[in-house]
Design a protein around this motif. Structure first.
Motif, PDB file in Angstrom:
ATOM      1  N   SER A  16       1.156  -1.463  -0.140  1.00 22.29           N
ATOM      2  CA  SER A  16      -0.206   0.012  -0.230  1.00 22.29           C
ATOM      3  C   SER A  16       0.710   1.428  -0.128  1.00 22.29           C
ATOM      4  N   TRP A  17       1.689   1.015   0.662  1.00 25.19           N
ATOM      5  CA  TRP A  17       3.253   2.246   1.054  1.00 25.19           C
ATOM      6  C   TRP A  17       3.556   2.168  -0.490  1.00 25.19           C
ATOM      7  N   LEU A  55      -3.689   3.081 -10.380  1.00 23.13           N
ATOM      8  CA  LEU A  55      -3.973   1.567 -10.915  1.00 23.13           C
ATOM      9  C   LEU A  55      -3.131   0.370 -10.053  1.00 23.13           C
ATOM     10  N   LEU A  56      -2.048   0.900  -9.163  1.00 20.90           N
ATOM     11  CA  LEU A  56      -1.287  -0.074  -8.329  1.00 20.90           C
ATOM     12  C   LEU A  56      -2.049  -0.129  -6.804  1.00 20.90           C
ATOM     13  N   ALA A  57      -2.829   1.380  -6.318  1.00 24.86           N
ATOM     14  CA  ALA A  57      -4.330   1.388  -5.518  1.00 24.86           C
ATOM     15  C   ALA A  57      -4.980   0.353  -5.619  1.00 24.86           C
ATOM     16  N   LEU A  58      -5.138   0.429  -6.957  1.00 26.42           N
ATOM     17  CA  LEU A  58      -6.632  -0.489  -6.859  1.00 26.42           C
ATOM     18  C   LEU A  58      -6.844  -1.815  -7.082  1.00 26.42           C
ATOM     19  N   ALA A  59      -5.138  -1.899  -7.360  1.00 25.30           N
ATOM     20  CA  ALA A  59      -4.449  -3.613  -7.313  1.00 25.30           C
ATOM     21  C   ALA A  59      -4.741  -4.154  -6.271  1.00 25.30           C
ATOM     22  N   PHE A  60      -3.727  -3.811  -5.250  1.00 25.57           N
ATOM     23  CA  PHE A  60      -3.645  -4.021  -4.164  1.00 25.57           C
ATOM     24  C   PHE A  60      -4.638  -3.563  -3.605  1.00 25.57           C
ATOM     25  N   ASP A  61      -5.407  -3.348  -3.597  1.00 22.95           N
ATOM     26  CA  ASP A  61      -6.450  -3.129  -2.440  1.00 22.95           C
ATOM     27  C   ASP A  61      -6.481  -2.404  -1.158  1.00 22.95           C
ATOM     28  N   ILE A  62      -5.652  -1.121  -1.664  1.00 20.87           N
ATOM     29  CA  ILE A  62      -5.218  -0.129  -0.249  1.00 20.87           C
ATOM     30  C   ILE A  62      -6.137   0.010   0.906  1.00 20.87           C
ATOM     31  N   PHE A  63      -7.568  -0.078   0.397  1.00 26.91           N
ATOM     32  CA  PHE A  63      -8.170   0.758   1.668  1.00 26.91           C
ATOM     33  C   PHE A  63      -8.656  -0.959   2.289  1.00 26.91           C
TER      34      PHE A  63
END
Length: 90
Positions: A16-17, A55-63
């Motif tokens: 996420s970071w 896109l990375l944030a969506l792929a990693f599901d940071i929420f």
């Protein structure tokens, strides 16, 4: 209440970071490019890097790194503001 895998840490995971850092790098590149000119090529490069970070944030599901604490019961303390309209009783 079910225990989560994160025990007492609100830091989030490394992936996420990574997504957040990529977004910050893109934002910094675009912001600096806007103030130095503006240099539109680097502005759009910054926008592209931000999009990759998104896109990375969506792929990693940071929420999913958000930790929901148990509800807290905090008692309300009475206070009076000088701007509060109260009737003065004798």
């Amino acid at each position: 209440m079910a225990q989560s895998g994160h025990q007492g840490s609100h830091a989030g995971s490394a992936k996420s970071w990574l997504a957040v850092i990529v977004i910050l790098i893109g934002f910094t590149i675009g912001g600096v490019a806007l103030t130095l000119g503006p240099n539109w090529l680097f502005v759009w490069i910054g926008v592209g890097i931000c999009a990759v970070g998104g896109l990375l944030a969506l792929a990693f599901d940071i929420f999913s790194d958000v930790i929901v604490d148990a509800p807290r019961d905090i008692s309300v303390q009475e206070h009076h503001s000088p701007f509060e309209h109260r009737s003065i009783t004798s």
